[in-house]
Design an enzyme around this catalytic site. Structure first.
Site, PDB file in Angstrom:
ATOM      1  CG  HIS A   2      -2.149  -0.820   1.060  1.00 42.73           C
ATOM      2  ND1 HIS A   2      -2.117  -2.190   0.937  1.00 42.73           N
ATOM      3  CD2 HIS A   2      -3.459  -0.475   1.007  1.00 42.73           C
ATOM      4  CE1 HIS A   2      -3.349  -2.643   0.816  1.00 42.73           C
ATOM      5  NE2 HIS A   2      -4.188  -1.626   0.852  1.00 42.73           N
ATOM      6  CD  GLN A   3       4.041   1.720   4.540  1.00 40.78           C
ATOM      7  OE1 GLN A   3       5.195   1.375   4.311  1.00 40.78           O
ATOM      8  NE2 GLN A   3       3.491   1.609   5.736  1.00 40.78           N
TER       9      GLN A   3
END
Length: 195
Positions: free
Chosen positions: A38-39
């Site tokens: 996600h990051q």
């Protein structure tokens, strides 16, 4: 409550027809993504490198860090249970918007920000039973690809082919209805009336 079968790619209208409480069995393509993936997706967007994101638009995301074993024919799936989704709450609304994610599979639900993004962009949250990692693995028919292995096995993005994956419970629907909110409200009412 209805039992439904869905196959990817799932259209927005199919998602909007689902209601909180429906039971779904999913077949087709699913991508795993946890905290680090996600990051990285957010970082790629900031660098204007969205073309390098391996998750297709309109995909199904699975909050999962699968346990895999390398074999002669590729990868053997040992276990693939859901991860607690609330860990990804800070980044999920933006990822839903960027990639027009149609569904997220996980456990424990998501927060207000994600619910709002789901309602705005046509996405649902599917709850899968925690502790069913071996059952989930049995429904994964193939590993189509793996990306971002530098993040580690659990954090890499795994492109999986699933068949009758479930049972998945629609816990947050595209209208913003949440079984988690409903259960919390009922519990609070019961506490108030029992005092």
């Amino acid at each position: 409550m209805l039992k439904k079968k869905l196959s990817t790619p799932v259209e927005e209208e199919e998602i909007k027809d689902l209601q909180a409480g429906d039971i779904v069995y999913l077949s087709g393509d699913v991508y795993t993504a946890r905290d680090k993936a996600h990051q990285r997706i957010i970082e790629y967007k900031l660098k204007d490198a969205e073309t390098e994101i391996p998750i297709e638009k309109g995909a199904m995301l699975y909050h999962c860090g699968p346990l895999m074993r390398k074999s002669d024919g590729g990868w053997e799936i040992i276990a693939a249970g859901p991860t607690t989704s609330s860990r990804m709450e800070a980044t999920t609304p933006e990822i839903i918007e960027m990639l027009r994610i149609r569904g997220i599979i996980g456990k424990g639900g998501m927060g207000i920000g994600t619910r709002a993004a789901m309602q705005k962009y046509g996405c649902v949250y599917f709850a899968m039973t925690g502790g069913a990692a071996v059952l989930a693995a049995a429904r994964i028919k193939a590993v189509k690809a793996v990306y971002w292995t530098d993040l580690g096995m659990a954090e890499a993005v795994w492109h999986l082919l699933v068949e009758d994956f479930g049972p998945l419970v629609v816990s947050i629907d595209a209208s913003g209805n949440s079984l988690y909110v409903k259960i919390t409200e009922e519990a609070q009412r019961n506490i108030r009336t029992s005092i």
